[in-house]
Design an enzyme around this catalytic site. Structure first.
Site, PDB file in Angstrom:
ATOM      1  N   GLU A  41      -2.233  -4.449   1.857  1.00 24.49           N
ATOM      2  CA  GLU A  41      -2.443  -3.048   2.216  1.00 24.49           C
ATOM      3  C   GLU A  41      -3.706  -2.968   3.057  1.00 24.49           C
ATOM      4  O   GLU A  41      -4.663  -3.716   2.828  1.00 24.49           O
ATOM      5  CB  GLU A  41      -2.607  -2.188   0.960  1.00 24.49           C
ATOM      6  CG  GLU A  41      -2.952  -0.737   1.313  1.00 24.49           C
ATOM      7  CD  GLU A  41      -2.852   0.228   0.135  1.00 24.49           C
ATOM      8  OE1 GLU A  41      -2.843  -0.220  -1.014  1.00 24.49           O
ATOM      9  OE2 GLU A  41      -2.789   1.448   0.403  1.00 24.49           O
ATOM     10  N   CYS A 240      -0.637   2.917  -1.363  1.00 22.42           N
ATOM     11  CA  CYS A 240      -0.730   4.360  -1.090  1.00 22.42           C
ATOM     12  C   CYS A 240      -0.757   4.670   0.394  1.00 22.42           C
ATOM     13  O   CYS A 240      -0.508   5.812   0.792  1.00 22.42           O
ATOM     14  CB  CYS A 240      -1.972   4.933  -1.743  1.00 22.42           C
ATOM     15  SG  CYS A 240      -1.895   4.919  -3.527  1.00 22.42           S
ATOM     16  N   GLU A 372       4.046   4.523  -4.977  1.00 27.06           N
ATOM     17  CA  GLU A 372       3.878   5.007  -6.353  1.00 27.06           C
ATOM     18  C   GLU A 372       4.363   6.442  -6.432  1.00 27.06           C
ATOM     19  O   GLU A 372       3.584   7.360  -6.675  1.00 27.06           O
ATOM     20  CB  GLU A 372       2.411   4.903  -6.767  1.00 27.06           C
ATOM     21  CG  GLU A 372       2.030   3.504  -7.198  1.00 27.06           C
ATOM     22  CD  GLU A 372       0.609   3.404  -7.722  1.00 27.06           C
ATOM     23  OE1 GLU A 372      -0.146   4.387  -7.630  1.00 27.06           O
ATOM     24  OE2 GLU A 372       0.255   2.327  -8.221  1.00 27.06           O
TER      25      GLU A 372
HETATM   26  O1  AHR Z   1      -3.857  -1.439  -4.698  1.00 23.63           O
HETATM   27  C1  AHR Z   1      -4.592  -0.268  -4.552  1.00 23.63           C
HETATM   28  C2  AHR Z   1      -3.760   0.962  -4.822  1.00 23.63           C
HETATM   29  O2  AHR Z   1      -3.363   0.975  -6.156  1.00 23.63           O
HETATM   30  C3  AHR Z   1      -2.473   1.050  -4.076  1.00 23.63           C
HETATM   31  O3  AHR Z   1      -2.625   1.590  -2.824  1.00 23.63           O
HETATM   32  C4  AHR Z   1      -1.636   1.943  -4.923  1.00 23.63           C
HETATM   33  O4  AHR Z   1      -0.272   1.687  -4.793  1.00 23.63           O
HETATM   34  C5  AHR Z   1      -2.175   1.711  -6.317  1.00 23.63           C
HETATM   35  O5  AHR Z   1      -2.477   2.888  -6.947  1.00 23.63           O
END
Ligand code: AHR
Length: 653
Positions: A41, A240, A372
């Site tokens: 990410e 996220c 999520e």
């Molecule tokens: O890994 C960090 C965050 O944790 C991610 O963006 C999210 O999916 C989770 O809440």
């Protein structure tokens, strides 16, 4: 002290407790080639300022404060000599540019601009830097002198560009030059010589030692750490970030492909997420976009696993939803992505892939819908996606969200509903303390092997608590994950994939800890948790086999955890054992079903200190040690060190 019969009985009982039985012929599961993967990410400056090797911050003046990252000055500068212009074209991805008016400028102190990089620029002695710029000459006569400087202003490398094209449009010019020193926090100065007016945009500097030497590519040391893990898949772009704080800032893959100067920058959601870790200069340029993700997956032999927005912004933030009757463009994005990855070069999106340099398909096999997301609103939208994707691409496996936690109402609703809907794979996330991981080694024992499969899509042991800035990647977190992962492997008929999260963090610009790999501008290292992930991935096996002590799974009794597998390709038996107590444990492993070679490999990851960590200075402080181990017929005798993760690997005859 017990004597006589009592003593004998006690010693027989003690011996029995020390005997572990493996039946190498009793296959319990198929282990998916995708079992152990990585989760990427753009958080913690993972992409811009991290994996994407661009050294210039705000190269196109598109940050919401267009001068951010730049200083513009000099002795001769008058009002209006430096102007940020906005061409205002509503459909343009890159409307801002810098106009520089130069009059009788001769030296670096006369007129210059300085870019600070992402917390500085990492440059290496003897390494070529590749500078490029897009320019438009309003009134020819300006020469650009490019210099890398340290904090004292000392020049560490330089070159110059005299624009060669004088036509009205934009032109690109490049030059490369060597650095005479290594400096983690260099700046880039451009000073202007001559008389004239010039427009500048996409002012860029890359090191030449990118991954596979690709121009405008990725940081080689960071990709190498991933390649070294031989991950089964790579999940991207999050997290996220897929959702965005609102729908406007959701991740839209179509805006991340094609020429880099046409990829529209947006604010990174982690820029403002945590008041205690503000990162005002965090944007997504998408220089690392979906084409580059697919290419990286292919390079490191990992299955690509894109996660797409489900028509829902982050429910912790704006919780915006697209009305279901207006969801078609979102669904179309998913369908078009499959065409981009796999389609014939004569299709619209397959053609773009070919134009970008990859006519062959990327062989996308799976895709996630939603990160999520939770609640009935997610199920409602997911159904529309699933119907459309399965109708057109029935073989694509879909990953569905089970929310934010591994238990509770949100999880229960989704887990039950998705299993009723016969979801292919359900994504579970757990950021919990080490104790949770030790206790949950049996979590999947009770799952139904004939139902939807599990993707442990984001997990990490938190030494303090979730989103605490005090979380550390230490040996306790890693050991607890190693123990928990025996449970994933033992249940690999139910769990098809797993990935630690997040992946990267820049030491000067992180928002979230713990993270698998830490970097600064020049260095990178794998944490204790990385070492565990890597050992699992490199010692995966193709099938789980039975491993028991006194007829029971080893899932926490006496602080012992174990899983066993065979690898049908290499004809090896692979036994993984975690001793989570502060004393050694003497064990005898009796192997039935297959004959073993006379010697095998013993791999040990261990520290007596649960707080031990790896670091830039000591990247291998906690790292695997390899020894030979003698095998006594069907017996493997070994002492499991205190707080250790041990792997025994033996050829089967
Ligand atoms: O890994 C960090 C965050 O944790 C991610 O963006 C999210 O999916 C989770 O809440």
């Amino acid at each position: 002290m017990a004597t006589g019969l009592t003593g004998m009985l006690l010693s027989v009982a003690a011996q029995k407790a020390n005997i572990i039985t493996v039946n190498a012929a009793k296959i319990t599961t198929d282990i998916q080639p995708t079992m152990w993967g990585v989760f990427f990410e753009d958080i913690n400056m993972g992409a811009d300022g991290g994996l994407y090797a661009e050294l210039v911050k705000n190269r196109s003046f598109e940050f919401y404060t267009p001068q951010m990252g730049w200083k513009m000055g000099g002795n001769q500068v008058k009002e209006g000599d430096f102007l940020i212009l906005n061409s205002g074209a509503a459909d343009s991805a890159n409307p801002h540019f810098l106009r520089v008016k130069v009059q009788d400028s001769k030296g670096s102190s006369d007129m210059n601009i300085i870019n600070e990089g992402f917390r500085g620029m990492g440059i290496k002695q003897g390494l070529r830097s590749e500078f490029s710029v897009m320019y438009r000459q309003q009134q020819p006569g300006v020469t650009l002198h490019i210099e890398l400087i340290d904090s004292t202003g000392k020049i560490l490398g330089s070159s110059s560009i005299t624009p060669s094209e004088s036509g009205k449009g934009w032109h690109k010019q490049e030059v490369s030059f060597n650095s005479n020193a290594t400096e983690p926090k260099a700046n880039m100065r451009i000073w202007f010589e001559g008389n004239g007016t010039i427009d500048l945009d996409m002012i860029s500097l890359f090191p030449s030692d990118t991954w596979k030497g690709r121009k405008g590519g990725l940081r080689a040391d960071m990709v190498q750490l991933l390649a070294d893990m031989k991950p089964g898949f790579i999940r991207f772009p999050g997290g996220c970030i897929v959702e965005g704080r609102d729908l406007n800032t959701r991740y839209q893959w179509k805006k991340t492909v094609g020429p880099v100067e046409e990829r529209k920058l947006i604010i990174n959601r982690w820029n403002t997420e945590f008041a205690h870790r503000p990162t005002p200069d965090y944007f997504q340029t998408f220089g690392l976009g979906f084409y580059e993700y697919f290419q990286m997956a292919e390079d490191i032999g990992a299955e690509p696993l894109p996660i797409l927005n489900a028509g829902m912004a982050c429910q912790f933030n704006s919780a915006e939803l697209v009305p279901v009757e207006q969801i078609d463009p979102y669904v179309q994005d998913a369908l078009d992505l499959i065409e981009f990855a796999n389609g014939d070069v004569n299709t619209k999106w397959g053609k773009l892939r070919a134009v970008m340099g990859h006519p062959a398909p990327f062989n996308l096999k799976m895709m996630g819908v939603g990160n999520e997301n939770w609640g009935p609103q997610y199920l409602e939208r997911l159904k529309v996606f699933t119907k459309a994707i399965k109708a057109k691409y029935p073989t694509i496996k879909l990953i569905n969200s089970s929310g934010t936690d591994p238990n509770g109402e949100r999880y229960q609703l989704l887990n039950d509903s998705l299993r009723m809907m016969k979801a292919d794979i359900i994504d579970e996330h757990y950021y919990r303390q080490p104790e949770w991981f030790f206790k949950n080694a049996k979590r999947y024992d009770s799952y139904d092997a004939n139902s939807s499969k599990v993707f442990a899509g984001e997990y990490a042991a938190q030494s303090d608590h979730t989103v605490s800035v005090d979380n550390k990647n230490n040996w306790l977190t890693a050991l607890s994950e190693a123990a928990f992962m025996t449970g994933l492997e033992r249940n690999s008929d139910k769990v098809y994939m797993a990935s630690y999260a997040p992946l990267f963090a820049h030491i000067d610009a992180w928002q979230w800890t713990p993270d698998l790999i830490w970097v600064d501008n020049l260095r990178s290292y794998g944490t204790t948790d990385y070492q565990v992930q890597k050992l699992y991935s490199l010692n995966k096996g193709t099938n789980g086999v039975s491993i028991l002590q006194n007829g029971e799974e080893l899932a926490g009794k006496d602080s012992l955890y174990a899983a066993a597998a065979i690898d049908k390709n290499t004809n090896e038996l692979i036994v993984k054992l975690v001793n989570a107590q502060d004393k050694p444990q003497v064990k005898q492993i009796n192997v039935d079903g297959r004959k073993l070679a006379a010697t095998g490999k013993l791999i040990t990851l261990q520290s007596d200190d649960l707080k031990a960590m790896n670091s830039f200075e000591h990247p291998m402080n906690v790292s695997p040690k390899e020894d030979a181990i003698n095998i006594n017929g069907k017996q493997i005798n070994l002492t499991l060190k205190p707080y250790s993760f041990t792997i025994v690997k033996v050829k089967m005859m």
